[in-house]
Design a protein around this motif. Structure first.
Motif, PDB file in Angstrom:
ATOM      1  N   CYS A 256       0.831  -1.201   0.000  1.00  0.00           N
ATOM      2  CA  CYS A 256       0.000   0.000   0.000  1.00  0.00           C
ATOM      3  C   CYS A 256       0.872   1.260   0.000  1.00  0.00           C
ATOM      4  CB  CYS A 256      -0.909  -0.003   1.233  1.00  0.00           C
ATOM      5  SG  CYS A 256      -2.541   0.694   0.910  1.00  0.00           S
ATOM      6  N   THR A 257       1.986   1.220   0.713  1.00  0.00           N
ATOM      7  CA  THR A 257       2.901   2.359   0.706  1.00  0.00           C
ATOM      8  C   THR A 257       3.469   2.580  -0.683  1.00  0.00           C
ATOM      9  OG1 THR A 257       3.491   1.961   3.022  1.00  0.00           O
ATOM     10  CG2 THR A 257       4.994   3.311   1.741  1.00  0.00           C
ATOM     11  N   ARG A 258       3.794   1.489  -1.375  1.00  0.00           N
ATOM     12  CA  ARG A 258       4.294   1.599  -2.749  1.00  0.00           C
ATOM     13  C   ARG A 258       3.246   2.248  -3.640  1.00  0.00           C
ATOM     14  NH1 ARG A 258       7.675   3.028  -6.426  1.00  0.00           N
ATOM     15  NH2 ARG A 258       7.855   1.663  -8.258  1.00  0.00           N
ATOM     16  N   ALA A 259       1.997   1.886  -3.473  1.00  0.00           N
ATOM     17  CA  ALA A 259       0.931   2.485  -4.279  1.00  0.00           C
ATOM     18  C   ALA A 259       0.828   3.989  -4.011  1.00  0.00           C
ATOM     19  CB  ALA A 259      -0.397   1.802  -3.990  1.00  0.00           C
ATOM     20  N   ARG A 260       0.928   4.366  -2.734  1.00  0.00           N
ATOM     21  CA  ARG A 260       0.865   5.799  -2.397  1.00  0.00           C
ATOM     22  C   ARG A 260       2.031   6.561  -3.020  1.00  0.00           C
ATOM     23  NH1 ARG A 260       3.496   7.985   1.823  1.00  0.00           N
ATOM     24  NH2 ARG A 260       3.451   6.049   3.065  1.00  0.00           N
ATOM     25  N   GLN A 261       3.224   5.986  -2.932  1.00  0.00           N
ATOM     26  CA  GLN A 261       4.396   6.645  -3.512  1.00  0.00           C
ATOM     27  C   GLN A 261       4.262   6.796  -5.016  1.00  0.00           C
ATOM     28  OE1 GLN A 261       7.427   4.002  -2.068  1.00  0.00           O
ATOM     29  NE2 GLN A 261       7.719   5.132  -0.145  1.00  0.00           N
ATOM     30  N   LEU A 262       3.733   5.775  -5.673  1.00  0.00           N
ATOM     31  CA  LEU A 262       3.524   5.862  -7.120  1.00  0.00           C
ATOM     32  C   LEU A 262       2.534   6.966  -7.462  1.00  0.00           C
ATOM     33  CD1 LEU A 262       3.423   2.135  -8.319  1.00  0.00           C
ATOM     34  CD2 LEU A 262       4.923   3.929  -9.197  1.00  0.00           C
ATOM     35  N   GLY A 263       1.442   7.029  -6.714  1.00  0.00           N
ATOM     36  CA  GLY A 263       0.455   8.075  -6.969  1.00  0.00           C
ATOM     37  C   GLY A 263       1.061   9.459  -6.830  1.00  0.00           C
ATOM     38  N   ASP A 264       1.883   9.651  -5.786  1.00  0.00           N
ATOM     39  CA  ASP A 264       2.537  10.947  -5.589  1.00  0.00           C
ATOM     40  C   ASP A 264       3.534  11.234  -6.698  1.00  0.00           C
ATOM     41  OD1 ASP A 264       1.091  11.305  -3.271  1.00  0.00           O
ATOM     42  OD2 ASP A 264       2.708  10.663  -1.932  1.00  0.00           O
ATOM     43  N   ASP A 265       4.370  10.240  -7.036  1.00  0.00           N
ATOM     44  CA  ASP A 265       5.412  10.443  -8.044  1.00  0.00           C
ATOM     45  C   ASP A 265       4.831  10.724  -9.426  1.00  0.00           C
ATOM     46  OD1 ASP A 265       7.256   9.991  -6.065  1.00  0.00           O
ATOM     47  OD2 ASP A 265       7.709   7.920  -6.663  1.00  0.00           O
ATOM     48  N   LEU A 266       3.715  10.086  -9.742  1.00  0.00           N
ATOM     49  CA  LEU A 266       3.100  10.252 -11.061  1.00  0.00           C
ATOM     50  C   LEU A 266       2.193  11.483 -11.123  1.00  0.00           C
ATOM     51  CD1 LEU A 266       2.121   6.512 -11.680  1.00  0.00           C
ATOM     52  CD2 LEU A 266       4.005   7.752 -12.764  1.00  0.00           C
ATOM     53  N   GLY A 267       1.981  12.137  -9.984  1.00  0.00           N
ATOM     54  CA  GLY A 267       1.067  13.276  -9.971  1.00  0.00           C
ATOM     55  C   GLY A 267      -0.374  12.877 -10.195  1.00  0.00           C
ATOM     56  N   ASN A 268      -0.710  11.620  -9.876  1.00  0.00           N
ATOM     57  CA  ASN A 268      -2.062  11.104 -10.066  1.00  0.00           C
ATOM     58  C   ASN A 268      -2.814  11.280  -8.747  1.00  0.00           C
ATOM     59  OD1 ASN A 268      -4.379   9.430 -10.309  1.00  0.00           O
ATOM     60  ND2 ASN A 268      -3.344   8.182 -11.853  1.00  0.00           N
ATOM     61  N   ARG A 269      -3.560  12.369  -8.631  1.00  0.00           N
ATOM     62  CA  ARG A 269      -4.199  12.727  -7.366  1.00  0.00           C
ATOM     63  C   ARG A 269      -5.234  11.688  -6.933  1.00  0.00           C
ATOM     64  NH1 ARG A 269      -4.173  18.156  -5.809  1.00  0.00           N
ATOM     65  NH2 ARG A 269      -6.413  18.087  -5.328  1.00  0.00           N
ATOM     66  N   ALA A 270      -6.023  11.176  -7.872  1.00  0.00           N
ATOM     67  CA  ALA A 270      -7.035  10.186  -7.507  1.00  0.00           C
ATOM     68  C   ALA A 270      -6.383   8.923  -6.964  1.00  0.00           C
ATOM     69  CB  ALA A 270      -7.904   9.862  -8.719  1.00  0.00           C
ATOM     70  N   LEU A 271      -5.318   8.477  -7.607  1.00  0.00           N
ATOM     71  CA  LEU A 271      -4.609   7.287  -7.158  1.00  0.00           C
ATOM     72  C   LEU A 271      -3.945   7.532  -5.806  1.00  0.00           C
ATOM     73  CD1 LEU A 271      -3.650   4.444  -7.743  1.00  0.00           C
ATOM     74  CD2 LEU A 271      -1.732   5.418  -9.009  1.00  0.00           C
ATOM     75  N   ALA A 272      -3.329   8.702  -5.636  1.00  0.00           N
ATOM     76  CA  ALA A 272      -2.682   9.030  -4.368  1.00  0.00           C
ATOM     77  C   ALA A 272      -3.694   9.048  -3.230  1.00  0.00           C
ATOM     78  CB  ALA A 272      -1.980  10.376  -4.475  1.00  0.00           C
ATOM     79  N   ALA A 273      -4.880   9.581  -3.490  1.00  0.00           N
ATOM     80  CA  ALA A 273      -5.920   9.616  -2.463  1.00  0.00           C
ATOM     81  C   ALA A 273      -6.426   8.214  -2.146  1.00  0.00           C
ATOM     82  CB  ALA A 273      -7.081  10.497  -2.926  1.00  0.00           C
ATOM     83  N   THR A 274      -6.653   7.403  -3.181  1.00  0.00           N
ATOM     84  CA  THR A 274      -7.151   6.039  -2.977  1.00  0.00           C
ATOM     85  C   THR A 274      -6.172   5.214  -2.150  1.00  0.00           C
ATOM     86  OG1 THR A 274      -8.375   6.105  -5.067  1.00  0.00           O
ATOM     87  CG2 THR A 274      -7.870   3.930  -4.151  1.00  0.00           C
ATOM     88  N   ALA A 275      -4.884   5.326  -2.468  1.00  0.00           N
ATOM     89  CA  ALA A 275      -3.879   4.575  -1.713  1.00  0.00           C
ATOM     90  C   ALA A 275      -3.893   4.984  -0.245  1.00  0.00           C
ATOM     91  CB  ALA A 275      -2.501   4.803  -2.324  1.00  0.00           C
TER      92      ALA A 275
END
Length: 479
Positions: A256-275
């Motif tokens: 789950c931490t990896r998913a959050r980091q990916l969302g932040d790194d990619l600038g994908n706000r929806a993904l970052a929030a979901t993670a």
């Protein structure tokens, strides 16, 4: 590499109407959302044939500015659908291949060559880890079976009815649309996590995630890298939930931490929030209400971070976010804050359409919110209200084969509500039933929730019914 099909039609329109590639991109961007904005470099790739069929929004914008009605008029011919999902032969991968038999063969390569894998033969260097029955677009929905393949090809007992697959969004500039197949498999696997025993689904999810992760490492340029990265993150969240269900908290947190980091790194706000929503559930241990290893403050912080990004979330994710906040507020005995969060969850749930219930949020509906509301009332010291809400939720989930784990969680909380309304007979019977089913399917997270519910029965430890419940639970563990 030389372009295979230069798009001379698009080039001619650009030269006649706009002059430069930058001018054409600027004109198209007037009709595009920020996600799909074009640059001169994109136009150059389209003209050279490096990308021969852009995403649907980009095609629509280019048709508009060129004044044409069809894609063919500006050089975008529709691709013929291929029978499988071809991948580069540079690295091992997972292949999901539509077929009329089991539906999709999910196999893992331990070799560098990537042949076409079918259920009839397994080439050297490959092992089939399972099958997914997918819906034929020309046929009504069929049963979905997940079958673990080994030397004896023994089938697992789980057979479930999947929801109709939602339309798969256009992922961008990928010739032939092969990447849509990866997204379909990602979301199909995600949608089954509440219905299938965690151990049965985890090997498929991890194989699929590993494939996407390797593709992501090999990708060099946007938008390819960002699209694959988003799918890696989504698959990581699914894997996290399954590891958590098996009681492996470190692996669940890592994914789950990896998913959050990916969302932040990619600038994908929806993904970052979901993670963050799902990581909060792990950090606070909210799924076990509230486990000894949980950190409520850390969980609440992650939910606040998710709320700051929530404008990019769909209604199902917004409902889940608000419901998770309400649950933590209830545990902290903050009724006003809990009620405000529940109101936000109800407002979001009211706008949920069937198309919103896919992937990680396929299990969300009014009944799911009812479980959260009942649990909140339980922790706020309102057991009668809790029992009323949870009885309705349990009745609804009794006929919902796609949400087995959610239904069992509702039964566990209802057992606690019965105990607090002095109905010890119902409480012990219901908790014993739910505990047995959770142990049988290997849902460790649910078992922990049930054991926490048993702890809340400690005032009645001397009662015969509670002693019999302890014997029943011990027998389930031994079996």
């Amino acid at each position: 590499m030389a372009p295979k099909n230069p798009n001379n039609l698009l080039r001619a329109y650009r030269e006649r109407l706009f002059g430069t590639q930058a001018a054409m991109a600027d004109a198209a961007n007037e009709h595009l959302a920020p996600t799909y904005l074009l640059t001169a470099n994109h136009i150059g790739k389209l003209e050279r044939g490096v990308v021969d069929r852009p995403s649907a929004p980009r095609r629509a914008a280019l048709r508009t500015i060129c004044g044409v009605q069809t894609d063919a008029e500006i050089g975008f011919e529709r691709h013929k659908r291929r029978g499988g999902v071809p991948l580069s032969a540079r690295f091992p991968a997972t292949e999901a291949r539509p077929s009329a038999g089991p539906g999709a063969v999910v196999a893992v390569s331990t070799d560098v060559a990537i042949p076409v894998v079918t259920d009839a033969s397994t080439p050297a260097g490959w092992r089939i880890v399972g099958y997914l029955a997918v819906r034929d677009e020309a046929q009504p929905p069929a049963e979905l079976s997940i079958v673990a393949a080994n030397a004896t090809r023994q089938a697992l007992p789980e057979t479930i009815i999947p929801p109709a697959l939602p339309p798969v969004p256009d992922l961008g500039d990928y010739p032939g649309g092969e990447w849509n197949s990866f997204l379909t498999v990602t979301r199909l696997l995600a949608s089954q996590r509440q219905a299938v025993a965690p151990a049965a689904l985890l090997s498929l999810v991890e194989a699929h995630r590993d494939c996407l992760a390797m593709l992501f490492r090999q990708a060099e340029h946007d938008p390819l890298r960002s699209r694959i990265g988003a799918m890696v993150a989504e698959a990581s969240i699914v894997a996290s939930r399954l590891w958590s269900a098996q009681g492996n908290r470190p692996m669940a947190l890592a994914h789950c931490t990896r998913a959050r980091q990916l969302g932040d790194d990619l600038g994908n706000r929806a993904l970052a929030a979901t993670a963050r929503i799902f990581e909060s559930n792990l950090r606070s241990d909210a799924a076990t209400l509230i486990g000894r290893s949980g950190d409520i403050a850390d969980g609440l912080r992650l939910l606040q971070e998710a709320q700051a990004l929530s404008a990019d979330l769909g209604p199902t994710a917004q409902a889940r976010l608000a419901a998770e906040q309400a649950q933590i507020f209830a545990v902290l005995k903050l009724p006003s804050e809990c009620d405000a969060a529940l109101e936000r969850a109800r407002a979001a749930s009211a706008s949920i359409a069937e198309r919103d219930r896919s992937g990680l949020f396929s299990d969300w509906n009014a009944s799911r919110l009812g479980v959260y509301e009942g649990t909140c009332r339980l922790f706020l010291g309102e057991p009668k209200k809790a029992a009323h809400l949870l009885e309705a939720a349990v009745a609804q989930f009794a006929s919902d084969s796609s949400n087995v784990s959610v239904g069992l969680a509702a039964q566990v909380d209802l057992a606690s509500a019965y105990a607090q309304t002095d109905d010890l007979d119902k409480s012990c019977a219901l908790l014993g039933d739910a505990y047995g089913e959770l142990v049988a399917i290997g849902n460790r997270r649910g078992v922990d929730r049930a054991e926490r519910a048993r702890e809340r029965l400690s005032p009645w430890n001397s009662e015969r019914l509670v002693r019999e419940l302890d014997e029943r639970m011990a027998a389930c563990r031994a079996a």
